[in-house]
Design a protein around this motif. Structure first.
Motif, mmCIF file in Angstrom:
data_model
loop_
_atom_site.group_PDB
_atom_site.id
_atom_site.type_symbol
_atom_site.label_atom_id
_atom_site.label_comp_id
_atom_site.label_asym_id
_atom_site.label_seq_id
_atom_site.Cartn_x
_atom_site.Cartn_y
_atom_site.Cartn_z
ATOM 1 N N ARG A 142 18.636 1.764 -24.123
ATOM 2 C CA ARG A 142 18.383 0.774 -23.070
ATOM 3 C C ARG A 142 19.005 -0.563 -23.445
ATOM 4 O O ARG A 142 19.582 -1.261 -22.590
ATOM 5 C CB ARG A 142 16.886 0.616 -22.846
ATOM 6 C CG ARG A 142 16.204 1.825 -22.220
ATOM 7 C CD ARG A 142 14.714 1.564 -22.054
ATOM 8 N NE ARG A 142 13.984 2.763 -21.667
ATOM 9 C CZ ARG A 142 12.675 2.822 -21.505
ATOM 10 N NH1 ARG A 142 11.940 1.721 -21.698
ATOM 11 N NH2 ARG A 142 12.083 3.954 -21.164
ATOM 12 N N LYS B 4 22.791 -0.389 -22.963
ATOM 13 C CA LYS B 4 23.130 -0.446 -21.543
ATOM 14 C C LYS B 4 23.046 -1.873 -21.018
ATOM 15 O O LYS B 4 23.895 -2.305 -20.227
ATOM 16 C CB LYS B 4 22.194 0.464 -20.734
ATOM 17 C CG LYS B 4 22.494 1.931 -20.827
ATOM 18 C CD LYS B 4 21.596 2.734 -19.902
ATOM 19 C CE LYS B 4 21.841 2.413 -18.451
ATOM 20 N NZ LYS B 4 21.030 3.265 -17.544
ATOM 21 N N TRP B 5 22.048 -2.607 -21.461
ATOM 22 C CA TRP B 5 21.896 -3.991 -21.011
ATOM 23 C C TRP B 5 23.059 -4.844 -21.509
ATOM 24 O O TRP B 5 23.607 -5.657 -20.754
ATOM 25 C CB TRP B 5 20.571 -4.564 -21.508
ATOM 26 C CG TRP B 5 20.381 -5.993 -21.111
ATOM 27 C CD1 TRP B 5 19.980 -6.481 -19.900
ATOM 28 C CD2 TRP B 5 20.637 -7.154 -21.933
ATOM 29 N NE1 TRP B 5 19.956 -7.852 -19.918
ATOM 30 C CE2 TRP B 5 20.353 -8.297 -21.149
ATOM 31 C CE3 TRP B 5 21.051 -7.315 -23.243
ATOM 32 C CZ2 TRP B 5 20.482 -9.587 -21.643
ATOM 33 C CZ3 TRP B 5 21.199 -8.606 -23.743
ATOM 34 C CH2 TRP B 5 20.915 -9.733 -22.942
ATOM 35 N N LYS C 190 26.218 -4.083 -19.515
ATOM 36 C CA LYS C 190 26.141 -4.679 -18.173
ATOM 37 C C LYS C 190 26.354 -6.193 -18.223
ATOM 38 O O LYS C 190 26.985 -6.774 -17.332
ATOM 39 C CB LYS C 190 24.782 -4.366 -17.556
ATOM 40 C CG LYS C 190 24.585 -4.933 -16.163
ATOM 41 C CD LYS C 190 23.217 -4.575 -15.607
ATOM 42 C CE LYS C 190 23.004 -5.177 -14.220
ATOM 43 N NZ LYS C 190 21.667 -4.839 -13.666
ATOM 44 N N THR C 191 25.835 -6.826 -19.263
ATOM 45 C CA THR C 191 25.878 -8.293 -19.362
ATOM 46 C C THR C 191 27.194 -8.797 -19.939
ATOM 47 O O THR C 191 27.661 -9.884 -19.583
ATOM 48 C CB THR C 191 24.712 -8.783 -20.240
ATOM 49 O OG1 THR C 191 23.486 -8.222 -19.762
ATOM 50 C CG2 THR C 191 24.610 -10.297 -20.216
ATOM 51 N N TYR D 97 22.515 -16.024 -21.732
ATOM 52 C CA TYR D 97 22.063 -15.037 -22.713
ATOM 53 C C TYR D 97 22.459 -15.421 -24.140
ATOM 54 O O TYR D 97 21.721 -15.175 -25.096
ATOM 55 C CB TYR D 97 22.627 -13.662 -22.357
ATOM 56 C CG TYR D 97 22.333 -13.255 -20.947
ATOM 57 C CD1 TYR D 97 21.056 -12.882 -20.556
ATOM 58 C CD2 TYR D 97 23.340 -13.260 -19.971
ATOM 59 C CE1 TYR D 97 20.780 -12.516 -19.247
ATOM 60 C CE2 TYR D 97 23.075 -12.897 -18.668
ATOM 61 C CZ TYR D 97 21.791 -12.536 -18.310
ATOM 62 O OH TYR D 97 21.531 -12.183 -17.009
#
Length: 216
Positions: free
Chosen positions: A84, A87-88, A91-92, A153
């Motif tokens: 997970r 994947k984050w 995507k970011t 981020y």
């Protein structure tokens, strides 16, 4: 006479160590530059990487891998929580600065061997190889990865000011329970989402594994 012989032997050993160090540095630096050049994303000057990771005890320049890439996150590929997180990041990370590698793949072995870690070390704490001589584990690895992400981020990397023992205490607590809380699989979970493999340095190995399974 004895002192002279010992002194000559000492000078020879120092000379050999110096030559080996220069060869290792040149080989490792060349491999990073070749990989970046192949991507066409950055020049040597853009990398601005620190000193190279030296081979572990007993290894030589000839035994070093031919191609190592910078900014590679090596993680537990069978862990749902880790997947997970990956994947984050994918995507970011719109500029695609971070690459990935499943701990369970053969492609991870040159990095582990060069740094001096085994798979169990990385199973406990994720590994981020930033460049020549710069690698991080655990909470530092996670925060170094987010430092390459776009704002806001990247601001999370400011948490590096928290003392490492405190950060890693929280990290280790979650890591020890992650299988119980989130579950695990028998093979790398990314195989179920092959569209993500474009960011993986072990994608060819993954595709080969998938093909062999189909044939069987």
């Amino acid at each position: 006479m004895i002192r002279r012989v010992l002194h000559q032997n000492y000078l020879q050993e120092v000379s050999l160590i110096s030559i080996s160090s220069r060869l290792s540095r040149a080989t490792f630096a060349s491999s990073f530059r070749s990989s970046v050049g192949a991507d066409g994303a950055e020049s040597d000057e853009d990398l601005d990487l620190p000193n190279p990771v030296m081979p572990v005890s007993g290894s030589t320049g000839a035994a070093m891998p031919n191609l190592l890439q910078p900014r590679v996150l090596i993680y537990d590929g069978v862990c749902h929580l880790c997947h997970r997180g990956v994947k984050w990041v994918i995507k970011t990370d719109k500029y695609e600065k971070i690459k990935f590698c499943c701990l369970q793949s053969k492609a991870a072995e040159p990095y582990l061997r060069l740094i001096g870690l085994d798979r169990e070390d990385v199973r406990r704490r994720v590994l981020f190889v930033e460049g020549l001589g710069a690698y991080y584990q655990g909470s530092a690895a996670a925060l170094k990865v987010v430092s390459y992400l776009p704002f806001p981020y990247s601001a999370l990397s400011s948490l590096l000011i928290i003392p490492a023992p405190l950060r890693d205490a929280v990290y280790d607590y979650i890591a020890k329970s992650r299988y119980d809380w989130f579950g695990k699989e028998d093979q790398c979970i990314v195989m179920r989402e092959k569209e993500l493999l474009e960011r993986f340095i072990d994608r060819n190995e993954m595709f080969g594994t998938g093909s062999s399974r189909k044939k069987n």
